[in-house]
Enzyme design. Structure first.
Site, PDB file in Angstrom:
ATOM      1  N   LEU A  70      23.714   7.332  -7.858  1.00 51.15           N
ATOM      2  CA  LEU A  70      23.385   7.517  -9.275  1.00 51.15           C
ATOM      3  C   LEU A  70      23.454   8.994  -9.645  1.00 51.15           C
ATOM      4  CD1 LEU A  70      20.324   8.910  -9.717  1.00 51.15           C
ATOM      5  CD2 LEU A  70      19.599   6.679  -8.945  1.00 51.15           C
ATOM      6  N   CYS A 110      22.288  18.021  -5.374  1.00 51.93           N
ATOM      7  CA  CYS A 110      23.136  17.395  -4.346  1.00 51.93           C
ATOM      8  C   CYS A 110      24.412  18.129  -3.979  1.00 51.93           C
ATOM      9  CB  CYS A 110      23.495  15.986  -4.790  1.00 51.93           C
ATOM     10  SG  CYS A 110      22.108  14.872  -4.590  1.00 51.93           S
TER      11      CYS A 110
HETATM   12  C1  UDX Z   1      16.731  13.406  -3.719  1.00 56.43           C
HETATM   13  C2  UDX Z   1      17.379  12.529  -2.692  1.00 56.43           C
HETATM   14  O1  UDX Z   1      16.550  11.474  -2.256  1.00 56.43           O
HETATM   15  C3  UDX Z   1      17.921  13.289  -1.634  1.00 56.43           C
HETATM   16  O2  UDX Z   1      18.958  12.545  -1.060  1.00 56.43           O
HETATM   17  C4  UDX Z   1      18.540  14.488  -2.134  1.00 56.43           C
HETATM   18  O3  UDX Z   1      19.134  15.060  -1.042  1.00 56.43           O
HETATM   19  C5  UDX Z   1      17.535  15.392  -2.781  1.00 56.43           C
HETATM   20  O4  UDX Z   1      16.978  14.779  -3.744  1.00 56.43           O
HETATM   21  P1  UDX Z   1      14.781  13.380  -5.155  1.00 56.43           P
HETATM   22  O5  UDX Z   1      14.217  12.049  -5.431  1.00 56.43           O
HETATM   23  O6  UDX Z   1      15.714  13.949  -6.162  1.00 56.43           O
HETATM   24  O7  UDX Z   1      15.434  13.284  -3.758  1.00 56.43           O
HETATM   25  O8  UDX Z   1      13.706  14.486  -4.739  1.00 56.43           O
HETATM   26  P2  UDX Z   1      12.315  14.770  -5.388  1.00 56.43           P
HETATM   27  O9  UDX Z   1      12.369  14.486  -6.835  1.00 56.43           O
HETATM   28  O10 UDX Z   1      11.926  16.099  -4.865  1.00 56.43           O
HETATM   29  O11 UDX Z   1      11.359  13.639  -4.753  1.00 56.43           O
HETATM   30  C6  UDX Z   1      10.933  13.585  -3.439  1.00 56.43           C
HETATM   31  C7  UDX Z   1       9.489  13.118  -3.393  1.00 56.43           C
HETATM   32  O12 UDX Z   1       9.084  12.961  -2.038  1.00 56.43           O
HETATM   33  C8  UDX Z   1       8.500  14.080  -4.036  1.00 56.43           C
HETATM   34  O13 UDX Z   1       7.808  13.428  -5.062  1.00 56.43           O
HETATM   35  C9  UDX Z   1       7.570  14.477  -2.884  1.00 56.43           C
HETATM   36  O14 UDX Z   1       6.234  14.641  -3.276  1.00 56.43           O
HETATM   37  C10 UDX Z   1       7.719  13.308  -1.935  1.00 56.43           C
HETATM   38  N1  UDX Z   1       7.381  13.610  -0.546  1.00 56.43           N
HETATM   39  C11 UDX Z   1       7.906  14.681   0.072  1.00 56.43           C
HETATM   40  C12 UDX Z   1       6.540  12.737   0.147  1.00 56.43           C
HETATM   41  O15 UDX Z   1       6.036  11.764  -0.397  1.00 56.43           O
HETATM   42  N2  UDX Z   1       6.278  13.003   1.467  1.00 56.43           N
HETATM   43  C13 UDX Z   1       6.776  14.097   2.104  1.00 56.43           C
HETATM   44  O16 UDX Z   1       6.504  14.301   3.293  1.00 56.43           O
HETATM   45  C14 UDX Z   1       7.624  14.958   1.378  1.00 56.43           C
HETATM   46  C1  UDX Z   2      25.824  13.796  -8.360  1.00 55.19           C
HETATM   47  C2  UDX Z   2      26.802  12.637  -8.136  1.00 55.19           C
HETATM   48  O1  UDX Z   2      27.592  12.455  -9.319  1.00 55.19           O
HETATM   49  C3  UDX Z   2      26.039  11.377  -7.792  1.00 55.19           C
HETATM   50  O2  UDX Z   2      26.934  10.319  -7.491  1.00 55.19           O
HETATM   51  C4  UDX Z   2      25.152  11.652  -6.596  1.00 55.19           C
HETATM   52  O3  UDX Z   2      24.377  10.519  -6.285  1.00 55.19           O
HETATM   53  C5  UDX Z   2      24.244  12.829  -6.835  1.00 55.19           C
HETATM   54  O4  UDX Z   2      25.019  13.978  -7.211  1.00 55.19           O
HETATM   55  P1  UDX Z   2      24.224  14.579 -10.322  1.00 55.19           P
HETATM   56  O5  UDX Z   2      24.138  15.844  -9.543  1.00 55.19           O
HETATM   57  O6  UDX Z   2      22.981  13.925 -10.766  1.00 55.19           O
HETATM   58  O7  UDX Z   2      25.035  13.488  -9.482  1.00 55.19           O
HETATM   59  O8  UDX Z   2      25.097  14.829 -11.650  1.00 55.19           O
HETATM   60  P2  UDX Z   2      26.667  14.976 -11.956  1.00 55.19           P
HETATM   61  O9  UDX Z   2      26.940  14.246 -13.194  1.00 55.19           O
HETATM   62  O10 UDX Z   2      27.498  14.641 -10.792  1.00 55.19           O
HETATM   63  O11 UDX Z   2      26.808  16.525 -12.309  1.00 55.19           O
HETATM   64  C6  UDX Z   2      26.642  17.533 -11.336  1.00 55.19           C
HETATM   65  C7  UDX Z   2      26.946  18.885 -11.933  1.00 55.19           C
HETATM   66  O12 UDX Z   2      28.331  19.030 -12.194  1.00 55.19           O
HETATM   67  C8  UDX Z   2      26.238  19.168 -13.254  1.00 55.19           C
HETATM   68  O13 UDX Z   2      25.778  20.500 -13.277  1.00 55.19           O
HETATM   69  C9  UDX Z   2      27.323  18.951 -14.273  1.00 55.19           C
HETATM   70  O14 UDX Z   2      27.096  19.669 -15.457  1.00 55.19           O
HETATM   71  C10 UDX Z   2      28.530  19.471 -13.527  1.00 55.19           C
HETATM   72  N1  UDX Z   2      29.809  18.933 -14.015  1.00 55.19           N
HETATM   73  C11 UDX Z   2      30.057  17.593 -13.949  1.00 55.19           C
HETATM   74  C12 UDX Z   2      30.792  19.795 -14.504  1.00 55.19           C
HETATM   75  O15 UDX Z   2      30.588  21.013 -14.543  1.00 55.19           O
HETATM   76  N2  UDX Z   2      31.995  19.272 -14.914  1.00 55.19           N
HETATM   77  C13 UDX Z   2      32.272  17.935 -14.854  1.00 55.19           C
HETATM   78  O16 UDX Z   2      33.387  17.548 -15.237  1.00 55.19           O
HETATM   79  C14 UDX Z   2      31.269  17.074 -14.366  1.00 55.19           C
END
Ligand code: UDX
Ligand code: UDX
Length: 460
Positions: free
Chosen positions: A158, A271
């Site tokens: 996503l 990411c």
């Molecule tokens: C994502 C993706 O899962 C990961 O693949 C990607 O590489 C980084 O971001 P995301 O959901 O975007 O994770 O991260 P974040 O919004 O920081 O949420 C992670 C949550 O895990 C936080 O709410 C944090 O409090 C929680 N956490 C962290 C735990 O519950 N236990 C821990 O030990 C560490």
């Molecule tokens: C990305 C991947 O799309 C998604 O599949 C993966 O699970 C997580 O990483 P995300 O980082 O949430 O998703 O957003 P994305 O829409 O991919 O945009 C990433 C960055 O690239 C943003 O800063 C966006 O502004 C930039 N971008 C995207 C550009 O500069 N040009 C483009 O044409 C598209």
């Protein structure tokens, strides 16, 4: 069947909200060590801004979607446990700057091993280096308490800002597992959850390592397209070509396709950079130096694009922004999210602060505290008065008042020509009034007619 998700963040929250919505008979509990986050998930002020998310949460919350800080209970009761934990780039020791830090994943795996009974399926959702599933499995199996684990890789594709529609209608769901009868049973169990709303032919199953590597590769390819078009944007500026015209022309080739060709101030998000650096680390580890160098360039090009933008601002403003007010429109890494991780705005703002500019920042969703945190600046001066270097504004017009330049750093729809009153913006600014569109969402001709000295990305 019961599901638990460890990590109530940008991935865990929306993904579980969708599963709970589609499978009303499956109890889904999202656990997190952060009680502030969990409380926010229980309220109408969700910690994650994502269109459509609140409605989905409200539909299931209290019915079969629960949020809790009791991680152990969540684990104990579940048959399927999703790990949605952060895997940031390591900042210390071996692999600092490129390898993924698996400390949270390991800690969680140990906790699962500690409190589990019976059979459980562990699903890694977080992006992880290839063969992490192996490490998780070894930790789980080391605890000989009769519990049986299957580890699956089910990477999340996503994109933020469109998470709910991406989850509703994914291009594919990828599930990697062991090619054994037990592995196959686990794959089938997880596939049956998604099959409630995703057509079977879109649910792909592979071995574990292919699944883990596919996630890194998908993100690397997407980021590479952006770096490629950004590289061409520099050439467009030098030659008088228009990068949007070039992107449109090449995108009509069905082999290339039109998506992910928007030149910008650089890609951000949690990411892309992290995953490519991860890939680079893996290649280096396996002695594939040329392959590592190839992918490293994608990140270097992105760094160049961000730096090129801030340099251009300084050069255009007569080589100094010292004490000048610069309005920054947009701080999130893309539109429709409040996430600022690795946002290009952070890098551009830091460069300008180093050049001693004063920044007036407006973003419709990012909180003030987050901006100060990202920029490493205190909100207040030692005497308690507000920061002089950075002011957070409540609308674009306030930000632009008395500013020498406006920078558009996030492509929020509200900043597009026709939505924002650029004449009003211009009227409030110092003259000459400069505008730098880092997302190519404005009509340059119209802006110039108003009187702006306007420039976009890759507009020669
Ligand atoms: C994502 C993706 O899962 C990961 O693949 C990607 O590489 C980084 O971001 P995301 O959901 O975007 O994770 O991260 P974040 O919004 O920081 O949420 C992670 C949550 O895990 C936080 O709410 C944090 O409090 C929680 N956490 C962290 C735990 O519950 N236990 C821990 O030990 C560490
Ligand atoms: C990305 C991947 O799309 C998604 O599949 C993966 O699970 C997580 O990483 P995300 O980082 O949430 O998703 O957003 P994305 O829409 O991919 O945009 C990433 C960055 O690239 C943003 O800063 C966006 O502004 C930039 N971008 C995207 C550009 O500069 N040009 C483009 O044409 C598209």
């Amino acid at each position: 069947m019961k599901i638990c998700c460890i990590g109530a963040g940008y991935v865990g929250g929306p993904t579980m909200a969708k599963i709970a919505q589609k499978c009303p008979d499956i109890p889904v509990t999202v656990v997190d060590i952060n009680s502030t986050r969990i409380n926010a998930w229980k309220s109408d002020e969700l910690p994650v801004f994502e269109p459509g998310l609140l409605d989905a949460v409200k539909e299931s919350r209290g019915r079969n979607l629960f949020f809790s800080t009791d991680v152990e209970a969540g684990i104990r009761e579940a048959d399927i446990i999703f790990m949605c934990l952060p895997t940031p780039t390591k900042t210390y020791g071996e692999g600092a700057g490129s390898a993924a830090d698996l400390a949270y994943i390991e800690m969680s795996a140990r906790q699962i091993a500690e409190v589990s009974h019976g059979e459980k399926i562990i699903v890694e959702k977080s992006t992880v280096p290839v063969r992490t599933a192996d490490a998780i499995k070894r930790i789980l199996d080391a605890r000989k308490n009769g519990c049986r684990f299957q580890v699956l890789s089910n990477p999340e594709f996503l994109a933020e800002g469109t998470a709910m529609t991406d989850l509703e209608n994914p291009d594919r769901v990828l599930i990697g597992g062991e090619r054994t009868p037990d592995g196959q049973r686990a794959i089938d169990a997880l596939a049956s959850v998604y099959a409630r709303w995703v057509p079977r032919e879109r649910i792909i199953t592979t071995n574990l390592w292919s699944s883990e590597l596919s996630k890194l590769t998908a993100n690397a390819f997407l980021a590479q397209r952006i770096s490629s078009i950004n590289a061409i944007s520099a050439l467009c500026e030098a030659t008088g070509a228009d990068v949007d015209e070039v992107a449109n022309a090449i995108g009509k080739d069905s082999r290339i396709g039109p998506k992910f060709l928007r030149a910008s101030v650089g890609f951000g998000g949690s990411c892309f950079q992290k995953d490519i650096l991860n890939l680079v680390y893996l290649c280096d580890f396996f002695g594939l130096r040329e392959v590592a160098d190839y992918w490293r360039k994608v990140v270097e090009m992105n760094d160049y694009q961000k730096r090129r933008f801030s340099r251009r601002v300084v050069q255009t403003l007569f080589n100094t922004v010292n004490n000048k007010r610069i309005a920054v429109l947009g701080f999130a890494f893309k539109k429709d999210t409040n996430d600022t991780r690795e946002s290009s705005a952070i890098y551009v703002c830091r460069d300008l602060l180093e050049e001693r500019a004063n920044l007036a920042i407006y973003d419709p969703e990012v909180e003030a505290g987050q901006i100060f945190h990202d920029l490493g600046q205190p909100e207040r001066q030692p005497d308690g008065t507000p920061s002089k270097r950075i002011s957070i504004c409540s609308d674009p017009y306030e930000a632009a008042r008395d500013a020498h330049a406006v920078l558009i750093l996030t492509e929020w729809d509200d900043f597009k020509s026709g939505k924002l009153d650029y004449q009003r913006l211009y009227d409030g600014m110092m003259k000459p009034a400069f505008l730098f569109d880092g997302r190519n969402i404005t009509n340059m001709d119209e802006l110039r007619k108003i009187g702006f000295q306007a420039s976009g990305i890759g507009k020669g």
